[in-house]
Design a protein around this motif. Structure first.
Motif, short mmCIF file in Angstrom:
data_model
loop_
_atom_site.label_atom_id
_atom_site.label_comp_id
_atom_site.label_asym_id
_atom_site.label_seq_id
_atom_site.Cartn_x
_atom_site.Cartn_y
_atom_site.Cartn_z
N UNK A 130 0.81 -1.22 0.00
CA UNK A 130 0.00 0.00 0.00
C UNK A 130 0.84 1.28 0.00
N UNK A 131 2.16 1.16 0.10
CA UNK A 131 3.02 2.33 -0.12
C UNK A 131 3.02 2.75 -1.59
N UNK A 132 2.58 1.84 -2.47
CA UNK A 132 2.55 2.13 -3.90
C UNK A 132 1.23 2.80 -4.28
N UNK A 133 1.26 3.65 -5.30
CA UNK A 133 0.01 4.19 -5.82
C UNK A 133 -0.88 3.08 -6.39
N UNK A 134 -2.17 3.34 -6.46
CA UNK A 134 -3.09 2.33 -6.97
C UNK A 134 -2.72 1.88 -8.37
N UNK A 135 -2.30 2.79 -9.24
CA UNK A 135 -1.96 2.41 -10.62
C UNK A 135 -0.81 1.42 -10.64
N UNK A 136 0.15 1.57 -9.72
CA UNK A 136 1.29 0.65 -9.67
C UNK A 136 0.85 -0.70 -9.14
N UNK A 137 -0.05 -0.71 -8.16
CA UNK A 137 -0.56 -1.99 -7.65
C UNK A 137 -1.30 -2.74 -8.75
N UNK A 138 -2.05 -2.02 -9.57
CA UNK A 138 -2.77 -2.65 -10.68
C UNK A 138 -1.79 -3.27 -11.66
N UNK A 139 -0.71 -2.58 -11.99
CA UNK A 139 0.29 -3.13 -12.92
C UNK A 139 0.86 -4.44 -12.39
N UNK A 140 1.12 -4.48 -11.10
CA UNK A 140 1.75 -5.66 -10.53
C UNK A 140 0.77 -6.81 -10.33
N UNK A 141 -0.50 -6.49 -10.19
CA UNK A 141 -1.49 -7.56 -10.06
C UNK A 141 -1.93 -8.08 -11.43
N UNK A 142 -2.04 -7.19 -12.44
CA UNK A 142 -2.57 -7.59 -13.74
C UNK A 142 -1.47 -7.51 -14.81
N UNK A 143 -1.25 -6.35 -15.38
CA UNK A 143 -0.14 -6.13 -16.32
C UNK A 143 0.05 -4.63 -16.48
N UNK A 144 1.13 -4.25 -17.15
CA UNK A 144 1.53 -2.84 -17.21
C UNK A 144 0.57 -1.98 -18.04
N UNK A 145 -0.29 -2.59 -18.86
CA UNK A 145 -1.21 -1.83 -19.69
C UNK A 145 -2.60 -1.69 -19.08
N UNK A 146 -2.83 -2.38 -17.96
CA UNK A 146 -4.13 -2.32 -17.30
C UNK A 146 -4.17 -1.12 -16.35
#
Length: 403
Positions: free
Chosen positions: A261-277
């Motif tokens: 949760x230190x990461x922004x939401x957009x970065x968490x999304x990249x790491x959970x799904x992929x860099x284009x999501x």
């Protein structure tokens, strides 16, 4: 005195052979087959037809979980088999097979299988280390009892009836207990569903106000979309002595939620799904996660890859090969996940974990290591692993003939 192995052989011959290849439930010798007041499926792990669905059609798994990890305490015998069967039928008589009632299954571990010469006959093996950065406890048990319900008191009551001194279960007298056959070595507890992670946000290691009120998992993302799960048919063993059963893997994963949760939401999304999501894309996902099969290209272009895009590579005919029943936990006072997975062969789980490791991406980007920029691997640690088989219901009391 007969050895444990020879006694087990006699029991399995009596209990298992009569039921082999038969979809109807048959009792061990000397046990009257009284009709269950509630309909139960032959596959101990079958739930999907009984689950509620969300507005997108995804099955909603039971919200409260308990896994009791067991060691045998007495020599196997026909009487021990009758005790196990009667005790489990007590659960089935007390609760309907539904989230409002109780789901349960009895799995048998690699310690039992190995000690009695059956490990080589089924599609599982002792747990092994599956990554270069984890050093988990590799655990071996005789058995495991999995309890699941939307009603937390049902789970607690079932354990109290089978392993405590509770004398009634949902108004039904308790006449048989598993304490006559098993010792509880340990217990795994947890939960899954909207509101439950936030209700446990006071655990050590959970950042203040980080967990959304409606989050179903500690990471904030939804788990179990229909298109990301293997079907129950896909994970069913199709032939052999455990036809109609499956294999089960159980891991305990520690979560570093402060880092997450230190990461922004957009970065968490990249790491959970992929860099284009994007977060907006995630909000629009219904019953599946889009899969571009471009993980190497994403690694080279963005220097980061997502968890979903790695594990989605392990599919057959477009379908996932493992059925996840993972859930959140605060066992030990800290946030984690008990990763319970069902698969036809343990090899399906191993292949999925190896794809998740992402070792094949190291040549595509110098920014990706075994943990860094590699999905969610930098926020999870595998604390333990254990493997089991789940027999069909008619063979659940001491499965497999051993000679």
């Amino acid at each position: 005195m007969p050895s444990r192995r020879s006694l087990l052989g006699r029991l399995s011959a009596a209990v298992g052979v009569a039921a082999a290849g038969c979809a109807r439930l048959r009792p061990p010798p000397g046990l009257d087959l009284l009709a269950n007041p509630h309909d139960v499926p032959r596959r101990q792990f079958a739930q999907r037809e009984r689950l509620r669905r969300d507005s997108d059609g995804n099955p909603l798994q039971a919200r409260h979980r308990r896994v009791l990890l067991l060691d045998l305490r007495r020599e196997p015998s026909a009487e021990a088999g009758r005790t196990v069967e009667r005790a489990l039928r007590g659960l089935e008589g007390a609760f309907e097979w539904s989230p409002d009632g109780l789901f349960h299954l009895l799995a048998w571990g690699t310690n039992y299988l190995d000690e009695h010469g059956a490990l080589g006959r089924v599609p599982t093996e002792h747990p092994t280390v599956l990554s270069r950065t984890d050093d988990p406890d590799l655990l071996r048990f005789d058995a495991a009892l999995v309890l699941e319900s939307d009603v937390p008191s049902h789970v607690a009551a079932a354990e109290g009836a089978l392993f405590g001194d509770r004398d009634e279960l949902n108004g039904t007298p308790v006449e048989h207990r598993l304490t006559d056959v098993f010792d509880r070595r340990s217990r795994r507890t947890g939960f899954l569903g909207e509101g439950l992670p936030a209700a446990h946000a006071d655990a050590e290691g959970v950042p203040a106000d980080a967990i959304a009120e409606d989050a179903p998992m500690f990471t904030g993302f939804r788990s179990g979309r229909e298109g990301t799960q293997a079907s129950e048919d896909r994970v069913t063993i199709e032939d052999g002595p455990l036809e109609g059963g499956t294999t089960m893997h159980l891991s305990h994963l520690a979560l570093n939620l402060r880092r997450w949760y230190d990461r922004p939401e957009a970065d968490r999304v990249k790491r959970m799904f992929d860099a284009e999501t994007t977060p907006e894309d995630v909000a629009g996902m219904t019953d599946r996660v889009p899969f571009a099969n471009a993980v190497e290209a994403h690694a080279g272009e963005h220097g980061v890859v997502g968890h979903h895009e790695k594990v989605a590579r392990v599919r057959e005919d477009g379908e996932p090969v493992i059925l996840r029943r993972d859930f959140n936990t605060v066992d030990g006072g800290r946030p984690g996940v008990h990763f319970l997975a069902l698969q036809r062969s343990l090899d399906d789980f191993r292949r999925t974990r190896k794809s998740m490791n992402g070792w094949y991406l190291r040549d595509d980007s110098p920014d990706i290591t075994d943990r860094v920029n590699n999905g969610i691997l930098d926020v999870i640690r595998v604390r333990s692993r254990a493997n089991f088989v789940v027999p069909p219901r008619e063979k659940r009391a001491f499965p497999l003939t051993v000679t």
